[in-house]
Design a protein around this motif. Structure first.
Motif, PDB file in Angstrom:
ATOM      1  N   SER A 151      59.808  40.985  36.520  1.00 25.86           N
ATOM      2  CA  SER A 151      59.055  42.043  35.855  1.00 25.86           C
ATOM      3  C   SER A 151      57.646  42.040  36.427  1.00 25.86           C
ATOM      4  O   SER A 151      56.952  41.016  36.386  1.00 25.86           O
ATOM      5  CB  SER A 151      59.016  41.822  34.344  1.00 25.86           C
ATOM      6  N   ILE A 152      57.248  43.161  36.953  1.00 33.01           N
ATOM      7  CA  ILE A 152      55.973  43.277  37.663  1.00 33.01           C
ATOM      8  C   ILE A 152      55.041  44.196  36.886  1.00 33.01           C
ATOM      9  O   ILE A 152      55.462  45.255  36.426  1.00 33.01           O
ATOM     10  CB  ILE A 152      56.191  43.827  39.090  1.00 33.01           C
ATOM     11  N   LEU A 153      53.793  43.792  36.744  1.00 35.47           N
ATOM     12  CA  LEU A 153      52.772  44.644  36.139  1.00 35.47           C
ATOM     13  C   LEU A 153      51.695  44.903  37.167  1.00 35.47           C
ATOM     14  O   LEU A 153      51.098  43.963  37.713  1.00 35.47           O
ATOM     15  CB  LEU A 153      52.170  43.980  34.899  1.00 35.47           C
ATOM     16  N   ILE A 154      51.461  46.173  37.446  1.00 37.42           N
ATOM     17  CA  ILE A 154      50.461  46.579  38.433  1.00 37.42           C
ATOM     18  C   ILE A 154      49.432  47.457  37.739  1.00 37.42           C
ATOM     19  O   ILE A 154      49.769  48.507  37.189  1.00 37.42           O
ATOM     20  CB  ILE A 154      51.116  47.356  39.591  1.00 37.42           C
ATOM     21  N   THR A 155      48.186  47.032  37.751  1.00 36.10           N
ATOM     22  CA  THR A 155      47.139  47.837  37.121  1.00 36.10           C
ATOM     23  C   THR A 155      46.587  48.851  38.117  1.00 36.10           C
ATOM     24  O   THR A 155      46.743  48.709  39.329  1.00 36.10           O
ATOM     25  CB  THR A 155      45.997  46.953  36.583  1.00 36.10           C
ATOM     26  N   GLY A 156      45.937  49.874  37.584  1.00 36.46           N
ATOM     27  CA  GLY A 156      45.405  50.924  38.456  1.00 36.46           C
ATOM     28  C   GLY A 156      46.503  51.642  39.211  1.00 36.46           C
ATOM     29  O   GLY A 156      46.356  52.005  40.382  1.00 36.46           O
TER      30      GLY A 156
ATOM     31  N   ALA B  11      37.978  42.301  33.969  1.00 41.77           N
ATOM     32  CA  ALA B  11      39.339  42.816  33.842  1.00 41.77           C
ATOM     33  C   ALA B  11      40.346  41.885  34.512  1.00 41.77           C
ATOM     34  O   ALA B  11      41.455  41.665  33.996  1.00 41.77           O
ATOM     35  CB  ALA B  11      39.429  44.209  34.455  1.00 41.77           C
ATOM     36  N   THR B  12      39.973  41.331  35.653  1.00 35.70           N
ATOM     37  CA  THR B  12      40.873  40.410  36.348  1.00 35.70           C
ATOM     38  C   THR B  12      41.058  39.132  35.548  1.00 35.70           C
ATOM     39  O   THR B  12      42.175  38.609  35.431  1.00 35.70           O
ATOM     40  CB  THR B  12      40.332  40.097  37.753  1.00 35.70           C
ATOM     41  N   TYR B  13      39.978  38.630  34.995  1.00 36.76           N
ATOM     42  CA  TYR B  13      40.065  37.450  34.117  1.00 36.76           C
ATOM     43  C   TYR B  13      40.988  37.712  32.931  1.00 36.76           C
ATOM     44  O   TYR B  13      41.873  36.899  32.619  1.00 36.76           O
ATOM     45  CB  TYR B  13      38.663  37.076  33.627  1.00 36.76           C
ATOM     46  N   LEU B  14      40.826  38.862  32.281  1.00 35.39           N
ATOM     47  CA  LEU B  14      41.654  39.187  31.122  1.00 35.39           C
ATOM     48  C   LEU B  14      43.128  39.304  31.505  1.00 35.39           C
ATOM     49  O   LEU B  14      44.013  38.840  30.786  1.00 35.39           O
ATOM     50  CB  LEU B  14      41.175  40.489  30.483  1.00 35.39           C
ATOM     51  N   GLY B  15      43.390  39.934  32.646  1.00 34.62           N
ATOM     52  CA  GLY B  15      44.766  40.087  33.099  1.00 34.62           C
ATOM     53  C   GLY B  15      45.422  38.752  33.382  1.00 34.62           C
ATOM     54  O   GLY B  15      46.556  38.491  32.941  1.00 34.62           O
ATOM     55  N   CYS B  16      44.725  37.902  34.118  1.00 35.96           N
ATOM     56  CA  CYS B  16      45.282  36.586  34.438  1.00 35.96           C
ATOM     57  C   CYS B  16      45.560  35.784  33.173  1.00 35.96           C
ATOM     58  O   CYS B  16      46.644  35.193  33.014  1.00 35.96           O
ATOM     59  CB  CYS B  16      44.318  35.813  35.341  1.00 35.96           C
TER      60      CYS B  16
ATOM     61  N   ILE C  16      50.412  35.724  40.904  1.00 39.21           N
ATOM     62  CA  ILE C  16      49.237  36.533  40.573  1.00 39.21           C
ATOM     63  C   ILE C  16      48.574  36.940  41.880  1.00 39.21           C
ATOM     64  O   ILE C  16      48.223  36.086  42.703  1.00 39.21           O
ATOM     65  CB  ILE C  16      48.249  35.758  39.683  1.00 39.21           C
ATOM     66  N   ILE C  17      48.439  38.236  42.070  1.00 38.94           N
ATOM     67  CA  ILE C  17      47.766  38.761  43.262  1.00 38.94           C
ATOM     68  C   ILE C  17      46.600  39.620  42.793  1.00 38.94           C
ATOM     69  O   ILE C  17      46.794  40.635  42.115  1.00 38.94           O
ATOM     70  CB  ILE C  17      48.715  39.590  44.156  1.00 38.94           C
ATOM     71  N   ASN C  18      45.411  39.192  43.112  1.00 33.68           N
ATOM     72  CA  ASN C  18      44.207  39.903  42.699  1.00 33.68           C
ATOM     73  C   ASN C  18      43.634  40.692  43.879  1.00 33.68           C
ATOM     74  O   ASN C  18      43.364  40.125  44.942  1.00 33.68           O
ATOM     75  CB  ASN C  18      43.157  38.915  42.181  1.00 33.68           C
ATOM     76  N   ILE C  19      43.489  41.990  43.680  1.00 39.12           N
ATOM     77  CA  ILE C  19      42.940  42.835  44.745  1.00 39.12           C
ATOM     78  C   ILE C  19      41.416  42.781  44.693  1.00 39.12           C
ATOM     79  O   ILE C  19      40.787  43.286  43.762  1.00 39.12           O
ATOM     80  CB  ILE C  19      43.428  44.291  44.617  1.00 39.12           C
ATOM     81  N   SER C  20      40.847  42.141  45.679  1.00 36.84           N
ATOM     82  CA  SER C  20      39.394  42.059  45.802  1.00 36.84           C
ATOM     83  C   SER C  20      38.943  43.167  46.755  1.00 36.84           C
ATOM     84  O   SER C  20      39.405  44.305  46.641  1.00 36.84           O
ATOM     85  CB  SER C  20      38.987  40.671  46.288  1.00 36.84           C
ATOM     86  N   SER C  21      38.106  42.860  47.702  1.00 42.46           N
ATOM     87  CA  SER C  21      37.606  43.872  48.638  1.00 42.46           C
ATOM     88  C   SER C  21      36.924  43.177  49.798  1.00 42.46           C
ATOM     89  O   SER C  21      36.409  42.049  49.661  1.00 42.46           O
ATOM     90  CB  SER C  21      36.606  44.791  47.939  1.00 42.46           C
ATOM     91  N   LEU C  22      36.901  43.843  50.931  1.00 37.56           N
ATOM     92  CA  LEU C  22      36.139  43.327  52.061  1.00 37.56           C
ATOM     93  C   LEU C  22      34.665  43.181  51.695  1.00 37.56           C
ATOM     94  O   LEU C  22      33.958  42.359  52.270  1.00 37.56           O
ATOM     95  CB  LEU C  22      36.302  44.251  53.272  1.00 37.56           C
ATOM     96  N   SER C  23      34.213  43.954  50.707  1.00 37.94           N
ATOM     97  CA  SER C  23      32.821  43.849  50.249  1.00 37.94           C
ATOM     98  C   SER C  23      32.507  42.467  49.710  1.00 37.94           C
ATOM     99  O   SER C  23      31.344  42.053  49.685  1.00 37.94           O
ATOM    100  CB  SER C  23      32.538  44.899  49.167  1.00 37.94           C
ATOM    101  N   ALA C  24      33.527  41.720  49.269  1.00 41.14           N
ATOM    102  CA  ALA C  24      33.320  40.365  48.779  1.00 41.14           C
ATOM    103  C   ALA C  24      32.940  39.408  49.900  1.00 41.14           C
ATOM    104  O   ALA C  24      32.248  38.410  49.678  1.00 41.14           O
ATOM    105  CB  ALA C  24      34.585  39.866  48.088  1.00 41.14           C
TER     106      ALA C  24
ATOM    107  N   ALA D  94      43.259  47.411  39.410  1.00 41.06           N
ATOM    108  CA  ALA D  94      42.318  48.397  38.852  1.00 41.06           C
ATOM    109  C   ALA D  94      40.866  47.964  39.058  1.00 41.06           C
ATOM    110  O   ALA D  94      40.549  46.776  39.111  1.00 41.06           O
ATOM    111  CB  ALA D  94      42.602  48.593  37.367  1.00 41.06           C
ATOM    112  N   GLY D  95      40.005  48.944  39.157  1.00 40.94           N
ATOM    113  CA  GLY D  95      38.579  48.672  39.299  1.00 40.94           C
ATOM    114  C   GLY D  95      37.868  49.918  39.796  1.00 40.94           C
ATOM    115  O   GLY D  95      38.505  50.926  40.105  1.00 40.94           O
ATOM    116  N   HIS D  96      36.556  49.849  39.847  1.00 42.81           N
ATOM    117  CA  HIS D  96      35.807  50.990  40.375  1.00 42.81           C
ATOM    118  C   HIS D  96      34.480  50.494  40.925  1.00 42.81           C
ATOM    119  O   HIS D  96      34.074  49.350  40.670  1.00 42.81           O
ATOM    120  CB  HIS D  96      35.570  52.042  39.286  1.00 42.81           C
ATOM    121  N   HIS D  97      33.815  51.327  41.699  1.00 46.66           N
ATOM    122  CA  HIS D  97      32.475  50.985  42.167  1.00 46.66           C
ATOM    123  C   HIS D  97      31.526  52.117  41.817  1.00 46.66           C
ATOM    124  O   HIS D  97      31.918  53.286  41.695  1.00 46.66           O
ATOM    125  CB  HIS D  97      32.454  50.687  43.669  1.00 46.66           C
TER     126      HIS D  97
END
Length: 242
Positions: free
Chosen positions: A4-9, A113-118, A133-141, A87-90
């Motif tokens: 069972s997979i949950l994908i946000t955003g 949001a990532t903390y809450l999801g995990c 658990i796969i967390n989508i970060s960004s190259l900006s990190a 999920a997320g926004h800038h």
């Protein structure tokens, strides 16, 4: 038990492509598409896979919303085995002129949001002694641009949090990894004018933008049993920028 997979955003380009990839590649998977509002893209995918996908209302920055979502999933006799925090926004501003709300909202929607999801899925994963658990970060990190002090800080926090979580859960059969996409063909790219797109492509060694499906393929692998010895890793998908 089938995965069972949950994908946000899941209405966004990467989230929707990831959901589709799981549904195409794993015929046993059931995919929950987490959305806050506007069901167009997610509903279209559910219509294509009515027996194996469902939308679920989820404000990722709300602890109450996470609790309600997991209760709904539990009532359907399912336990989340794969979580994709996408999920997320800038909201870009130079720091000197950044409204406090712009700082707070970006930290909330990306890091908190990532903390809450995990945290929400960990108990179920620990009970099963399996989880991804796969967390989508960004190259900006990793390569923080000007005007994104809030977003870069939030996404760098996601990377560090993922690394720490990986150590906490390694003995339980749970892996945690982060992905840092660069320029991917999503709504953000669509909003660029032609000249800016041209300039950005010149900065990419591959001279093209990535596709959401290329990110989805990496997520799918990290969620697989074959990736069981990979945890705490940060994978950049950027065409060679860094």
């Amino acid at each position: 038990m089938s995965p069972s997979i949950l994908i946000t955003g899941a209405n966004g380009g990467i989230g929707n492509a990831t959901a589709r990839y799981f549904l195409e590649k794993d015929p046993e998977a059931f995919v929950y598409l987490g959305i806050r509002s506007g069901k167009t893209e997610a509903e279209a995918l559910v219509a294509a896979y009515p027996e194996r996908a469902a939308t679920i209302s989820l404000d990722v920055a709300s602890e109450t919303a996470w609790k309600a979502a997991l209760e709904t999933i539990s009532s359907q006799n399912r336990v989340i085995t794969v979580l994709v925090n996408n999920a997320g926004h800038h909201e870009d501003h130079l720091l000197a002129n950044m409204p406090t709300e712009a700082w707070s909202s970006v930290i909330q929607s990306n890091l908190t949001a990532t903390y809450l999801g995990c945290q929400s899925v960990l108990h179920g994963m620990m009970t099963q002694r399996f989880g991804r658990i796969i967390n989508i970060s960004s190259l900006s990190a990793l390569l923080a641009p000007l005007g994104q002090t809030n977003y870069a800080a939030a996404k760098a926090g996601v990377v560090a949090m993922t690394q720490s979580l990986a150590k906490e859960t390694a003995r339980m059969g749970i892996t945690a990894n982060s992905i840092c996409p660069g320029y991917i063909e999503t709504a953000a790219i669509d909003e660029m004018d032609a000249e800016k797109k041209k300039q950005q492509k010149k900065a990419i060694p591959m001279r093209r933008f990535g596709t959401p499906r290329e990110v989805a393929a990496a997520v799918f692998f990290l969620a697989s049993k074959d990736a069981g010895y990979i945890t705490g890793s940060t994978l950049k998908i950027d065409g060679g920028i860094l």
